[in-house]
Design a protein around this motif. Structure first.
Motif, PDB file in Angstrom:
ATOM      1  N   LEU A 141       0.836  -1.209   0.000  1.00  0.00           N
ATOM      2  CA  LEU A 141       0.000   0.000   0.000  1.00  0.00           C
ATOM      3  C   LEU A 141       0.870   1.258   0.000  1.00  0.00           C
ATOM      4  CD1 LEU A 141      -2.874   1.157   0.079  1.00  0.00           C
ATOM      5  CD2 LEU A 141      -2.782   1.030   2.570  1.00  0.00           C
ATOM      6  N   GLY A 143       3.928   1.524  -1.053  1.00  0.00           N
ATOM      7  CA  GLY A 143       4.678   1.600  -2.299  1.00  0.00           C
ATOM      8  C   GLY A 143       3.823   1.861  -3.527  1.00  0.00           C
ATOM      9  N   SER A 144       2.525   1.605  -3.426  1.00  0.00           N
ATOM     10  CA  SER A 144       1.657   1.744  -4.601  1.00  0.00           C
ATOM     11  C   SER A 144       1.425   3.196  -4.986  1.00  0.00           C
ATOM     12  CB  SER A 144       0.297   1.089  -4.333  1.00  0.00           C
ATOM     13  OG  SER A 144      -0.439   1.839  -3.378  1.00  0.00           O
ATOM     14  N   GLY A 145       1.404   4.077  -4.003  1.00  0.00           N
ATOM     15  CA  GLY A 145       1.016   5.462  -4.270  1.00  0.00           C
ATOM     16  C   GLY A 145      -0.493   5.629  -4.341  1.00  0.00           C
ATOM     17  N   LEU A 146      -1.250   4.557  -4.157  1.00  0.00           N
ATOM     18  CA  LEU A 146      -2.712   4.670  -4.165  1.00  0.00           C
ATOM     19  C   LEU A 146      -3.193   5.158  -2.797  1.00  0.00           C
ATOM     20  CD1 LEU A 146      -3.589   1.528  -6.312  1.00  0.00           C
ATOM     21  CD2 LEU A 146      -3.086   3.872  -7.026  1.00  0.00           C
ATOM     22  N   HIS A 147      -4.474   5.521  -2.753  1.00  0.00           N
ATOM     23  CA  HIS A 147      -5.043   6.169  -1.567  1.00  0.00           C
ATOM     24  C   HIS A 147      -4.831   5.328  -0.297  1.00  0.00           C
ATOM     25  CE1 HIS A 147      -8.714   8.146   0.463  1.00  0.00           C
ATOM     26  NE2 HIS A 147      -7.695   8.974   0.510  1.00  0.00           N
ATOM     27  N   TRP A 207      -6.655   2.723 -11.724  1.00  0.00           N
ATOM     28  CA  TRP A 207      -5.255   2.510 -11.338  1.00  0.00           C
ATOM     29  C   TRP A 207      -5.063   1.060 -10.894  1.00  0.00           C
ATOM     30  CZ3 TRP A 207      -1.598   6.095 -12.170  1.00  0.00           C
ATOM     31  CH2 TRP A 207      -1.993   7.431 -12.283  1.00  0.00           C
ATOM     32  N   ILE A 221       7.678  -3.049  -7.666  1.00  0.00           N
ATOM     33  CA  ILE A 221       6.462  -2.314  -7.302  1.00  0.00           C
ATOM     34  C   ILE A 221       6.161  -1.359  -8.442  1.00  0.00           C
ATOM     35  CG2 ILE A 221       5.323  -0.828  -5.611  1.00  0.00           C
ATOM     36  CD1 ILE A 221       7.401  -1.673  -3.559  1.00  0.00           C
ATOM     37  N   SER A 222       4.999  -1.474  -9.012  1.00  0.00           N
ATOM     38  CA  SER A 222       4.703  -0.635 -10.168  1.00  0.00           C
ATOM     39  C   SER A 222       3.224  -0.269 -10.191  1.00  0.00           C
ATOM     40  CB  SER A 222       5.093  -1.395 -11.434  1.00  0.00           C
ATOM     41  OG  SER A 222       5.359  -0.500 -12.469  1.00  0.00           O
ATOM     42  N   THR A 223       2.935   0.973 -10.577  1.00  0.00           N
ATOM     43  CA  THR A 223       1.565   1.475 -10.570  1.00  0.00           C
ATOM     44  C   THR A 223       1.287   2.243 -11.853  1.00  0.00           C
ATOM     45  OG1 THR A 223       1.611   1.716  -8.155  1.00  0.00           O
ATOM     46  CG2 THR A 223      -0.090   2.944  -9.332  1.00  0.00           C
ATOM     47  N   TYR A 224       0.286   1.827 -12.583  1.00  0.00           N
ATOM     48  CA  TYR A 224      -0.164   2.554 -13.776  1.00  0.00           C
ATOM     49  C   TYR A 224      -1.670   2.408 -13.901  1.00  0.00           C
ATOM     50  CZ  TYR A 224       4.740   2.501 -15.150  1.00  0.00           C
ATOM     51  OH  TYR A 224       6.089   2.670 -15.170  1.00  0.00           O
ATOM     52  N   ARG A 225      -2.239   3.224 -14.785  1.00  0.00           N
ATOM     53  CA  ARG A 225      -3.648   3.020 -15.122  1.00  0.00           C
ATOM     54  C   ARG A 225      -3.750   1.783 -16.020  1.00  0.00           C
ATOM     55  NH1 ARG A 225      -6.862   7.596 -13.982  1.00  0.00           N
ATOM     56  NH2 ARG A 225      -5.683   9.538 -13.757  1.00  0.00           N
ATOM     57  N   GLN A 228      -2.560   2.339 -19.424  1.00  0.00           N
ATOM     58  CA  GLN A 228      -1.096   2.395 -19.532  1.00  0.00           C
ATOM     59  C   GLN A 228      -0.521   0.977 -19.524  1.00  0.00           C
ATOM     60  OE1 GLN A 228      -0.274   4.870 -16.068  1.00  0.00           O
ATOM     61  NE2 GLN A 228      -0.193   6.723 -17.312  1.00  0.00           N
ATOM     62  N   LYS A 232       2.073  -1.842 -22.219  1.00  0.00           N
ATOM     63  CA  LYS A 232       3.317  -2.467 -21.762  1.00  0.00           C
ATOM     64  C   LYS A 232       3.238  -3.969 -21.996  1.00  0.00           C
ATOM     65  CE  LYS A 232       4.355   0.877 -18.237  1.00  0.00           C
ATOM     66  NZ  LYS A 232       5.757   1.058 -18.603  1.00  0.00           N
ATOM     67  N   MET A 246      -7.546   1.009  -7.764  1.00  0.00           N
ATOM     68  CA  MET A 246      -8.273   2.208  -7.331  1.00  0.00           C
ATOM     69  C   MET A 246      -8.911   2.866  -8.534  1.00  0.00           C
ATOM     70  SD  MET A 246      -7.157   5.405  -4.933  1.00  0.00           S
ATOM     71  CE  MET A 246      -6.548   6.457  -6.234  1.00  0.00           C
TER      72      MET A 246
ATOM     73  N   LEU B  19      10.585   4.960   1.308  1.00  0.00           N
ATOM     74  CA  LEU B  19       9.473   5.302   2.190  1.00  0.00           C
ATOM     75  C   LEU B  19       9.884   4.889   3.594  1.00  0.00           C
ATOM     76  CD1 LEU B  19       6.625   4.022  -0.150  1.00  0.00           C
ATOM     77  CD2 LEU B  19       7.834   6.214  -0.155  1.00  0.00           C
ATOM     78  N   ASN B 115       0.595   9.615  -0.113  1.00  0.00           N
ATOM     79  CA  ASN B 115       0.593   8.726  -1.279  1.00  0.00           C
ATOM     80  C   ASN B 115       0.748   9.473  -2.605  1.00  0.00           C
ATOM     81  OD1 ASN B 115      -2.327   9.508  -0.777  1.00  0.00           O
ATOM     82  ND2 ASN B 115      -2.521   8.455  -2.754  1.00  0.00           N
ATOM     83  N   VAL B 118       4.258   9.428  -3.800  1.00  0.00           N
ATOM     84  CA  VAL B 118       4.677   8.099  -4.266  1.00  0.00           C
ATOM     85  C   VAL B 118       4.150   7.885  -5.692  1.00  0.00           C
ATOM     86  CG1 VAL B 118       4.607   5.625  -3.785  1.00  0.00           C
ATOM     87  CG2 VAL B 118       4.564   7.261  -1.885  1.00  0.00           C
ATOM     88  N   GLN B 119       2.921   8.304  -5.895  1.00  0.00           N
ATOM     89  CA  GLN B 119       2.297   8.194  -7.219  1.00  0.00           C
ATOM     90  C   GLN B 119       3.137   8.916  -8.283  1.00  0.00           C
ATOM     91  OE1 GLN B 119      -0.190   6.512  -8.032  1.00  0.00           O
ATOM     92  NE2 GLN B 119      -1.025   7.365  -9.901  1.00  0.00           N
ATOM     93  N   HIS B 122       6.176   6.904  -9.375  1.00  0.00           N
ATOM     94  CA  HIS B 122       5.868   5.876 -10.370  1.00  0.00           C
ATOM     95  C   HIS B 122       5.741   6.490 -11.767  1.00  0.00           C
ATOM     96  CE1 HIS B 122       5.443   2.372  -7.859  1.00  0.00           C
ATOM     97  NE2 HIS B 122       4.657   3.022  -7.019  1.00  0.00           N
ATOM     98  N   VAL B 128      10.525   2.894  -6.275  1.00  0.00           N
ATOM     99  CA  VAL B 128       9.881   3.131  -4.981  1.00  0.00           C
ATOM    100  C   VAL B 128      10.242   1.990  -4.032  1.00  0.00           C
ATOM    101  CG1 VAL B 128       7.667   3.332  -3.787  1.00  0.00           C
ATOM    102  CG2 VAL B 128       7.987   4.430  -6.027  1.00  0.00           C
TER     103      VAL B 128
END
Lengths: 247, 247
Positions: A141, A143-147, A207, A221-225, A228, A232, A246, B19, B115, B118-119, B122, B128
């Protein structure tokens, strides 16, 4: 949850139940556990453990000269008889024993059924003492950058394809309605099937975050829509992963 | 969440965002942080922090001879201008800098708005790296004995009495429908008002757990049904508490 009448006679000496986190990646004991774990665990002689072999290996890895052959372990895994465990456990609590609870990896009683034994400790009036250690859910959580001010963990999603896709759509709706990050896990060999479903059935603006092999040297750890991710050429590795969504 | 186009030119050297968890009770740095934090943090020169004074105090408490006056801090607290922070932060990432993100207490980006930063990491392609440390939410969930395979965290409940009571009733319903433990927090001086509402408005069979001042010497973790709590003469202390509910 077992049912039990509430008021038991207080025991002479108050038992203590330490909740002991274990590493989530190999050979990371000293990197991921604080000094309090290294100090407390060698003082404990009685353990409730998910798996005895893993527990012994963990205790040896602490390098604190723990006399492992003198310790008593009771397995609480799925092949154990709960009434047998309970009888032994209760006798320890009655004697005012200091007990340790450990699961296979990470924080006990989170993402595993160990909470039942903590619940008993409260009902018997024992002191419950959780120790700090690695939680793949919290690391994912962070590391994700999400809420991170509103989130929910759902464990494993259904194995059946139709039910799983339905659950994913429900998670997406819940996330949008509550502004809530949704966390879930999967058995490593099913990671790629889940990933395909996510990319196929979630909205392109949702996301999606993946946290794989946390605390290991090859952690990812990777976060995209979703849109996106479509661009890849990515397939999740067959290792323990946390998925976060999210919308 | 800021909007940004996805494909940026890759930077020459990949920046890293660590983090960094901080203690949740006074004087517990060495008891609650693993060696990896003590090793990594002294190598970082650039920090995004919720509060500079707290950050400096934390770094000094590590006793790692960190040259605190040579470090650069950018405050990300509620009084900071996000565009100013972003400009500085982006220049660090472009230069391939190693950056640390810290909140006031506990795990950054959980139960605080960190967060967002962090977002950005990415989206910019920075690495991260979350570090292990104390999370009051995980310690409370472990210690509660309530269901740890499905749970949700909701942050603060509404201040308005009617809205708060409504939310409590909704939490109770959600818990029963999803078999989900509900976690929430409160400002210490409002703990007792919340407690009264819980005892008055929740069903007597609902489980209620309180985890107060976690990791401190006077930590208190207790779990009973609402009906059992009614029989006790208990008011929560005016200290940081996590509340957990399961119906």
């Amino acid at each position: 949850m077992f049912e039990l009448s509430f008021d038991l006679a207080p025991f002479a000496v108050k038992a203590r139940l330490f909740l002991i986190p274990t590493p989530i990646a190999s050979d990371t004991v000293l990197q991921t556990l604080p000094a309090s774990v290294l100090e407390v665990v060698p003082t404990i002689r009685f353990f409730l453990v998910e798996n005895i072999r893993t527990a012994r290996r963990f205790l040896a890895s602490l390098k604190q000269n723990i006399p492992i052959d003198d310790l008593t372990f009771v397995e609480i895994g799925k092949h154990s008889d709960p009434t047998v465990v309970l009888t032994q456990y209760k006798s320890w609590v009655e004697a005012g024993t200091t007990i340790g609870l450990m699961s296979e990896a990470g924080c006990p009683a989170i993402a595993d059924p160990g909470n039942v034994w903590v619940q008993w400790a409260h009902q018997w009036g024992a002191e419950v003492l959780p120790l700090v250690g690695p939680s793949s859910l919290m690391l994912a959580l962070m590391g994700s950058g999400l809420h991170g001010q509103c989130f929910a963990f759902h464990g494993y999603l259904p194995i059946d394809t139709q039910a799983r896709v339905q659950k994913l759509k429900w998670l997406e709706k819940q996330s949008a309605a509550l502004h809530q990050t949704q966390l879930f896990i999967e058995t490593p060999f099913r990671n790629q099937t889940l990933w395909k479903d996510l990319l196929q059935h979630c909205h392109k603006n949702t996301w999606l975050s993946i946290a794989a092999n946390l605390t290991a040297p090859d952690q990812l750890i990777s976060t995209y829509r979703i849109g996106q991710w479509h661009q890849k050429n990515f397939a999740p590795p067959k290792v323990p992963c946390v998925f976060l969504l999210m919308s």
